[in-house]
Scaffold this motif. Structure first.
Motif, PDB file in Angstrom:
ATOM      1  N   LYS A   1      -5.981  -4.045  -1.247  1.00 37.67           N
ATOM      2  CA  LYS A   1      -4.597  -4.497  -1.446  1.00 37.67           C
ATOM      3  C   LYS A   1      -4.082  -5.239  -0.208  1.00 37.67           C
ATOM      4  O   LYS A   1      -3.351  -6.223  -0.325  1.00 37.67           O
ATOM      5  N   LEU A   2      -4.464  -4.764   0.973  1.00 40.76           N
ATOM      6  CA  LEU A   2      -4.055  -5.441   2.216  1.00 40.76           C
ATOM      7  C   LEU A   2      -4.570  -6.873   2.217  1.00 40.76           C
ATOM      8  O   LEU A   2      -3.828  -7.822   2.467  1.00 40.76           O
TER       9      LEU A   2
ATOM     10  N   ILE B   1       0.848  -1.199   0.000  1.00 40.97           N
ATOM     11  CA  ILE B   1       0.000   0.000   0.000  1.00 40.97           C
ATOM     12  C   ILE B   1       0.881   1.247   0.000  1.00 40.97           C
ATOM     13  O   ILE B   1       2.034   1.208   0.428  1.00 40.97           O
ATOM     14  N   SER B   2       0.318   2.347  -0.482  1.00 46.74           N
ATOM     15  CA  SER B   2       1.082   3.592  -0.543  1.00 46.74           C
ATOM     16  C   SER B   2       0.817   4.425   0.706  1.00 46.74           C
ATOM     17  O   SER B   2      -0.117   4.149   1.467  1.00 46.74           O
TER      18      SER B   2
ATOM     19  N   SER C   1      -7.638   3.942   2.437  1.00 44.30           N
ATOM     20  CA  SER C   1      -8.456   4.018   1.219  1.00 44.30           C
ATOM     21  C   SER C   1      -9.052   2.634   0.923  1.00 44.30           C
ATOM     22  O   SER C   1      -8.539   1.610   1.379  1.00 44.30           O
ATOM     23  N   ASP C   2     -10.141   2.620   0.140  1.00 44.12           N
ATOM     24  CA  ASP C   2     -10.750   1.347  -0.252  1.00 44.12           C
ATOM     25  C   ASP C   2      -9.762   0.520  -1.070  1.00 44.12           C
ATOM     26  O   ASP C   2      -9.676  -0.694  -0.904  1.00 44.12           O
TER      27      ASP C   2
ATOM     28  N   ALA D   1      -5.540  -8.749  -0.264  1.00 43.33           N
ATOM     29  CA  ALA D   1      -4.903  -9.559  -1.304  1.00 43.33           C
ATOM     30  C   ALA D   1      -3.488  -9.985  -0.885  1.00 43.33           C
ATOM     31  O   ALA D   1      -3.004 -11.051  -1.249  1.00 43.33           O
ATOM     32  N   TYR D   2      -2.868  -9.156  -0.060  1.00 40.35           N
ATOM     33  CA  TYR D   2      -1.494  -9.413   0.403  1.00 40.35           C
ATOM     34  C   TYR D   2      -1.468 -10.406   1.564  1.00 40.35           C
ATOM     35  O   TYR D   2      -0.431 -10.933   1.931  1.00 40.35           O
ATOM     36  N   GLY D   3      -2.640 -10.635   2.177  1.00 42.33           N
ATOM     37  CA  GLY D   3      -2.712 -11.586   3.290  1.00 42.33           C
ATOM     38  C   GLY D   3      -2.873 -10.938   4.650  1.00 42.33           C
ATOM     39  O   GLY D   3      -2.730 -11.588   5.685  1.00 42.33           O
ATOM     40  N   ILE D   4      -3.152  -9.628   4.661  1.00 42.33           N
ATOM     41  CA  ILE D   4      -3.392  -8.922   5.927  1.00 42.33           C
ATOM     42  C   ILE D   4      -4.871  -8.547   5.981  1.00 42.33           C
ATOM     43  O   ILE D   4      -5.365  -7.849   5.093  1.00 42.33           O
TER      44      ILE D   4
END
Ligand SMILES: [Zn+2]
Lengths: 152, 253
Positions: free
Chosen positions: A96-97, A23-24, A90-91, A99-102
């Motif tokens: 993204k979190l 994430i940014s 952000s949504d 999808a990353y496993g968090i």
């Protein structure tokens, strides 16, 4: 030529969080304001946790990214009020979190579903995790451990 | 005492208590009884040190003598510290550490809740930030005290021993002196008597659930937040904490 603010925001949205690089810093919601003061670009940054060691790295990364794009004078202003909240994620960042496993934060105080298999059968292992912003959980269906982004 | 001097003292009390407890808790790093506890303690210590940076940073600003948060933390000696006696007490066993944490968290939570309404935006801002973290600390420490108190015969006995030992340090948190009175008058600090009754309600509920007996003595140790008389333990701790800056003055990362 002075880049406009939407362009600056899009650049900042490419600066990864040093601890969760999927994430940014914009996704994380810690960039609160960007404004030109004369020929200096002032960026207001709100720390996530008061002792988070990533805070100074984030300030440096933002400065470097802007310098690389040709912004010569950058001033990072630390803004502590109002305090950072996971509502500012952000949504796009939440997706993204996951999808990353968090598991993304949930107001219920715990993850809604296992980020690996989607099960809701979950057990908390520890209220704290590998960084100040995370807690440690386990899925009772697929038995995999996972991080949960604490809701504050 | 001028208003500015009182404010400086008050900010030192806030920042020194979080600093000394943060350092104490960090002493467990790599030594806790379980990996999860080790991580939890390190995270708690990190929050407290982060809060210290804000409180002592503001203290330095208010003092106006050019001292930074680091200068205040690393270059003062024992008698200049204004932390509560409770937080300088040695870690002891895990029961003592977690009980000390719970007593401090319960006080800290009520104090910060009130400080978010302080008639000083800088103080209210820091308090609002810290309160989110401390809410989490209190959740965890009270849960752990209940788990261990209402646990085995051994864990219950250790928690009770810790409570008996630490209870005399509770009173100091709520004993108002001239600094507290001045801060209350200028709309910054809350009335400590009100805080005490909220603290008692919460702690009584926790101790009951933990099957622990609150000592019935009201005797209170004092001298930490005024700096009049710290316990012997603080000096020993400072020799560790301040060693690098003392041996290599001005060293930076
Ligand atoms: Zn699963």
């Amino acid at each position: 030529m002075t880049p406009d603010l939407p362009t600056i925001w899009s650049w900042l949205d490419e600066v990864p969080d040093p601890e969760i690089p999927v994430i940014s810093v914009v996704d994380l919601g810690i960039v609160r304001d960007v404004a030109w003061q004369g020929d200096t670009l002032e960026v207001a940054v709100t720390p996530t946790y008061s002792g988070c060691p990533a805070t100074s790295v984030i300030a440096m990364d933002i400065e470097t990214a802007l310098h690389d794009r040709g912004v010569r004078n950058v001033k990072i202003r630390t803004q502590i009020a109002p305090p950072w909240t996971t509502d500012w994620l952000s949504d796009k960042g939440r997706a993204k979190l996951a999808a990353y496993g968090i598991a993304p934060p949930s107001p219920a105080g715990g993850p809604e579903a296992c980020p690996h298999c989607g099960s809701a059968l979950l057990t908390r292992v520890s209220q704290f995790g590998s960084t100040p912003c995370k807690a440690h959980w386990r899925c009772d269906a697929c038995l995999e451990p996972f991080d949960y982004f604490k809701c504050i | 005492m001028t208003d500015r001097a009182a404010l400086f003292e008050y900010l030192l009390r806030l920042g020194d208590s979080t600093l000394i407890l943060g350092h104490r808790v960090s002493e467990w790093c790599g030594h806790a009884p379980a990996l999860e506890e080790d991580i939890a303690l390190a995270n708690t210590a990190l929050d407290l040190i982060g809060q210290t940076q804000m409180w002592l940073g503001l203290a330095g600003e208010v003092e106006g003598a050019g001292r930074s948060a680091d200068d205040l933390a690393m270059l003062r000696d024992v008698w200049e510290f204004r932390n509560l006696l409770l937080v300088e007490q040695p870690n002891g066993d895990y029961g003592k550490t977690i009980l000390r944490q719970c007593l401090f968290d319960a006080f800290h939570f009520e104090l910060l809740t009130e400080l978010t309404h302080a008639r000083d935006d800088r103080i209210a801002g820091i308090a609002a930030k810290a309160l989110k973290e401390v809410t989490y600390h209190l959740d965890r420490s009270s849960e752990t005290v209940i788990g261990l108190g209402d646990g085995t015969e051994e864990s219950n006995a250790r928690l009770q021993a810790a409570l008996d030992l630490l209870w005399p340090y509770v009173g100091e948190m709520f004993a108002a002196d001239a600094v507290d009175a001045a801060m209350h008058k200028s709309g910054i600090a809350p009335d400590l008597a009100v805080l005490r009754s909220r603290f008692d309600t919460r702690i009584d509920a926790i101790l009951t659930e933990a099957t622990l007996t609150k000592p019935d003595s009201a005797y209170a140790q004092s001298g930490g937040k005024t700096g009049f008389r710290h316990s012997e333990h603080l000096g020993h701790m400072l020799t560790q904490m301040q060693w690098l800056q003392r041996a290599y003055p001005g060293a930076t990362w």
